[in-house]
Design a protein around this motif. Structure first.
Motif, PDB file in Angstrom:
ATOM      1  N   LEU A 145      10.181   0.887  -6.942  1.00  0.00           N
ATOM      2  CA  LEU A 145      11.460   1.181  -6.280  1.00  0.00           C
ATOM      3  C   LEU A 145      11.538   2.650  -5.896  1.00  0.00           C
ATOM      4  O   LEU A 145      12.030   3.009  -4.808  1.00  0.00           O
ATOM      5  N   PHE A 146      11.030   3.521  -6.782  1.00  0.00           N
ATOM      6  CA  PHE A 146      10.982   4.952  -6.474  1.00  0.00           C
ATOM      7  C   PHE A 146      10.138   5.217  -5.225  1.00  0.00           C
ATOM      8  O   PHE A 146      10.529   6.016  -4.355  1.00  0.00           O
ATOM      9  N   LEU A 147       8.985   4.581  -5.110  1.00  0.00           N
ATOM     10  CA  LEU A 147       8.122   4.775  -3.937  1.00  0.00           C
ATOM     11  C   LEU A 147       8.851   4.377  -2.652  1.00  0.00           C
ATOM     12  O   LEU A 147       8.758   5.076  -1.626  1.00  0.00           O
ATOM     13  N   LYS A 148       9.579   3.270  -2.702  1.00  0.00           N
ATOM     14  CA  LYS A 148      10.353   2.835  -1.535  1.00  0.00           C
ATOM     15  C   LYS A 148      11.453   3.838  -1.197  1.00  0.00           C
ATOM     16  O   LYS A 148      11.697   4.149  -0.030  1.00  0.00           O
ATOM     17  N   GLU A 149      12.116   4.339  -2.247  1.00  0.00           N
ATOM     18  CA  GLU A 149      13.214   5.299  -2.035  1.00  0.00           C
ATOM     19  C   GLU A 149      12.690   6.600  -1.451  1.00  0.00           C
ATOM     20  O   GLU A 149      13.313   7.194  -0.558  1.00  0.00           O
ATOM     21  N   LEU A 150      11.540   7.071  -1.942  1.00  0.00           N
ATOM     22  CA  LEU A 150      10.956   8.310  -1.429  1.00  0.00           C
ATOM     23  C   LEU A 150      10.563   8.162   0.038  1.00  0.00           C
ATOM     24  O   LEU A 150      10.737   9.092   0.831  1.00  0.00           O
ATOM     25  N   LYS A 151      10.051   7.023   0.409  1.00  0.00           N
ATOM     26  CA  LYS A 151       9.703   6.773   1.809  1.00  0.00           C
ATOM     27  C   LYS A 151      10.953   6.820   2.687  1.00  0.00           C
ATOM     28  O   LYS A 151      10.955   7.428   3.767  1.00  0.00           O
ATOM     29  N   LYS A 152      12.027   6.194   2.199  1.00  0.00           N
ATOM     30  CA  LYS A 152      13.273   6.164   2.960  1.00  0.00           C
ATOM     31  C   LYS A 152      13.853   7.575   3.123  1.00  0.00           C
ATOM     32  O   LYS A 152      14.297   7.962   4.211  1.00  0.00           O
ATOM     33  N   ILE A 155       4.194   7.211   2.400  1.00  0.00           N
ATOM     34  CA  ILE A 155       4.033   7.387   0.960  1.00  0.00           C
ATOM     35  C   ILE A 155       2.812   6.592   0.510  1.00  0.00           C
ATOM     36  O   ILE A 155       2.702   5.390   0.781  1.00  0.00           O
ATOM     37  N   THR A 156       1.898   7.281  -0.159  1.00  0.00           N
ATOM     38  CA  THR A 156       0.722   6.635  -0.717  1.00  0.00           C
ATOM     39  C   THR A 156       0.697   6.895  -2.216  1.00  0.00           C
ATOM     40  O   THR A 156       1.448   7.730  -2.723  1.00  0.00           O
ATOM     41  N   CYS A 157      -0.182   6.206  -2.920  1.00  0.00           N
ATOM     42  CA  CYS A 157      -0.249   6.445  -4.364  1.00  0.00           C
ATOM     43  C   CYS A 157      -1.667   6.218  -4.872  1.00  0.00           C
ATOM     44  O   CYS A 157      -2.501   5.611  -4.200  1.00  0.00           O
ATOM     45  N   THR A 158      -1.921   6.732  -6.051  1.00  0.00           N
ATOM     46  CA  THR A 158      -3.212   6.537  -6.703  1.00  0.00           C
ATOM     47  C   THR A 158      -3.254   5.158  -7.355  1.00  0.00           C
ATOM     48  O   THR A 158      -2.220   4.552  -7.655  1.00  0.00           O
ATOM     49  N   LEU A 159      -4.477   4.687  -7.580  1.00  0.00           N
ATOM     50  CA  LEU A 159      -4.702   3.374  -8.180  1.00  0.00           C
ATOM     51  C   LEU A 159      -5.794   3.519  -9.232  1.00  0.00           C
ATOM     52  O   LEU A 159      -6.923   3.901  -8.915  1.00  0.00           O
ATOM     53  N   ARG A 160      -5.456   3.243 -10.477  1.00  0.00           N
ATOM     54  CA  ARG A 160      -6.436   3.370 -11.548  1.00  0.00           C
ATOM     55  C   ARG A 160      -7.195   2.058 -11.752  1.00  0.00           C
ATOM     56  O   ARG A 160      -6.756   0.999 -11.326  1.00  0.00           O
ATOM     57  N   LEU A 161      -8.312   2.166 -12.440  1.00  0.00           N
ATOM     58  CA  LEU A 161      -9.217   1.027 -12.571  1.00  0.00           C
ATOM     59  C   LEU A 161      -8.541  -0.169 -13.239  1.00  0.00           C
ATOM     60  O   LEU A 161      -8.695  -1.310 -12.799  1.00  0.00           O
ATOM     61  N   HIS A 162      -7.781   0.084 -14.308  1.00  0.00           N
ATOM     62  CA  HIS A 162      -7.144  -1.036 -15.009  1.00  0.00           C
ATOM     63  C   HIS A 162      -6.061  -1.679 -14.167  1.00  0.00           C
ATOM     64  O   HIS A 162      -5.743  -2.868 -14.338  1.00  0.00           O
ATOM     65  N   ASN A 196      -2.398  -8.724 -11.543  1.00  0.00           N
ATOM     66  CA  ASN A 196      -1.294  -9.678 -11.699  1.00  0.00           C
ATOM     67  C   ASN A 196      -0.250  -9.171 -12.678  1.00  0.00           C
ATOM     68  O   ASN A 196       0.953  -9.408 -12.515  1.00  0.00           O
ATOM     69  N   LEU A 197      -0.708  -8.447 -13.699  1.00  0.00           N
ATOM     70  CA  LEU A 197       0.208  -7.872 -14.683  1.00  0.00           C
ATOM     71  C   LEU A 197       0.809  -6.560 -14.187  1.00  0.00           C
ATOM     72  O   LEU A 197       2.001  -6.299 -14.380  1.00  0.00           O
ATOM     73  N   MET A 198      -0.010  -5.738 -13.539  1.00  0.00           N
ATOM     74  CA  MET A 198       0.405  -4.386 -13.152  1.00  0.00           C
ATOM     75  C   MET A 198       1.154  -4.339 -11.832  1.00  0.00           C
ATOM     76  O   MET A 198       1.826  -3.356 -11.533  1.00  0.00           O
ATOM     77  N   GLY A 199       1.034  -5.378 -11.027  1.00  0.00           N
ATOM     78  CA  GLY A 199       1.728  -5.417  -9.752  1.00  0.00           C
ATOM     79  C   GLY A 199       1.005  -4.634  -8.666  1.00  0.00           C
ATOM     80  O   GLY A 199       0.102  -3.844  -8.938  1.00  0.00           O
ATOM     81  N   ILE A 200       1.421  -4.863  -7.428  1.00  0.00           N
ATOM     82  CA  ILE A 200       0.831  -4.199  -6.263  1.00  0.00           C
ATOM     83  C   ILE A 200       1.850  -3.210  -5.704  1.00  0.00           C
ATOM     84  O   ILE A 200       2.958  -3.602  -5.336  1.00  0.00           O
ATOM     85  N   PRO A 201       1.515  -1.927  -5.633  1.00  0.00           N
ATOM     86  CA  PRO A 201       2.499  -0.938  -5.162  1.00  0.00           C
ATOM     87  C   PRO A 201       2.888  -1.172  -3.708  1.00  0.00           C
ATOM     88  O   PRO A 201       2.057  -1.596  -2.903  1.00  0.00           O
ATOM     89  N   PRO A 202       4.151  -0.877  -3.356  1.00  0.00           N
ATOM     90  CA  PRO A 202       4.660  -1.127  -2.001  1.00  0.00           C
ATOM     91  C   PRO A 202       4.275  -0.006  -1.027  1.00  0.00           C
ATOM     92  O   PRO A 202       5.139   0.680  -0.461  1.00  0.00           O
ATOM     93  N   VAL A 203       2.995   0.190  -0.859  1.00  0.00           N
ATOM     94  CA  VAL A 203       2.480   1.223   0.047  1.00  0.00           C
ATOM     95  C   VAL A 203       1.417   0.597   0.935  1.00  0.00           C
ATOM     96  O   VAL A 203       0.887  -0.474   0.636  1.00  0.00           O
TER      97      VAL A 203
END
Length: 326
Positions: free
Chosen positions: A144-151, A157-164, A170-177
């Protein structure tokens, strides 16, 4: 006809054997923006038009959001590269955060980025990168923060993605970027007793990224490590890190050599800015060109064209390397 077929087969073999070349650049992760000649040369030789520059960290201290280690700039920090502001946010910042606080956090980060750009007249790309090791418990508020920052910012807005976060998507979700930066390092903890390289163990990385091609976001850039450190172990088996140590630093008459990358301190004294007792051990972890090449070869089978961002731009880590040949 037979000659023609042989020619086609030969050209196919040559084409398949050609190594894919990736544009590359660096992360700049120091608090004071300043270049020495080695760093200037390395950056000028890089082939991507960006420099990913950490502006500040954000943490939650005593229940309040606080910027940490905000950048300053030296006059030597001059480049034709476009600066991509990067902000590291601790995962605990999003623990028990209220919805109204998410908007406040996004506004505050955007305003501080704008201030630093204005203060130092930086040439900025239309992107802000957020670095956060989010968890299953914080993902909804972080996304939600990523969406708000874009707005609020109107930026990409991009973000990092760690190996885990790839392996457990499925547990960690897919970021809205639209684009993420895959961090191909920190494959294990340096503070655990282990014989493997905690910065990058290629077998562990391959295990985490076994199904990378199935990740829903298709625009993935790649961050690779070139940093090094020394892991100090005391008599009780406790560890601490000394940054930027390499094997060449282990040559000292007060050290007893255990292996090419490990020594035992033979005499109490100050070494590398720390007081170390006799019997303490130092294990150096660094990254070879061969390890980087193996990771790239693996990723080329999983990803389409991508940019490589090396972590990080520091003369200690770039000196003597030729990334155009990797």
């Amino acid at each position: 006809m037979k000659r023609f077929q042989l020619l086609i087969i030969f050209l196919t073999i040559i084409s398949c054997s050609e190594k894919q070349r990736h544009p590359y650049t660096y992360y700049y992760w120091k608090t004071n923006l300043a270049f020495n000649e080695t760093e200037k040369k390395a950056l000028n030789q890089s082939t991507a038009p960006y420099l990913y520059t950490r502006f500040f960290d954000v943490d939650k201290l005593n229940g309040k959001f606080e910027p940490v280690a905000v950048i300053t700039q030296d006059k030597s920090f001059q480049t034709d590269k476009k600066i991509v502001p990067a902000v590291f946010i601790t995962n605990r910042t999003f623990l028990n955060i209220k919805k109204e606080e998410i908007k406040f956090l996004a506004q505050s980060i955007h305003q501080l980025i704008k201030k630093k750009i204005a203060d130092y007249t930086l040439k900025i790309d239309n992107e802000i990168q957020i670095d956060c090791d989010w968890t299953a418990g914080t993902k909804d508020d972080y996304f939600l923060f990523l969406k708000e920052l874009k707005k609020i910012s109107g930026k990409q807005i991009t973000c990092t993605l760690r190996l885990h976060q790839v392996k457990d998507k499925n547990l960690m979700g897919i970021p809205p970027v639209e684009k993420v930066y895959l961090m191909c390092y920190s494959t294990s903890s340096p503070l655990e007793n282990s014989d493997i390289n905690s910065i990058l163990d290629v077998n562990i990385l391959k295990n985490y990224l076994f199904k990378l091609e199935e990740y829903p976001l298709k625009k993935i850039e790649v961050a690779l490590p070139i940093y090094s450190w020394g892991i100090v172990t005391n008599h009780l088996g406790k560890h601490k890190l000394i940054n930027a140590l390499s094997k060449k630093n282990l040559t000292n008459p007060n050290f007893n050599k255990i292996s090419e990358s490990e020594i035992e301190v033979a005499k109490d004294g100050f070494y590398f800015g720390s007081f170390l007792n006799k019997g303490f051990k130092i294990k150096v972890e660094e990254i070879s060109d061969e390890q980087i090449e193996e990771v790239i070869e693996f990723l080329d089978k999983k990803l389409n064209a991508y940019i490589i961002i090396y972590y990080q731009l520091d003369s200690k880590f770039v000196y003597g390397r030729n990334f155009q040949k990797i």
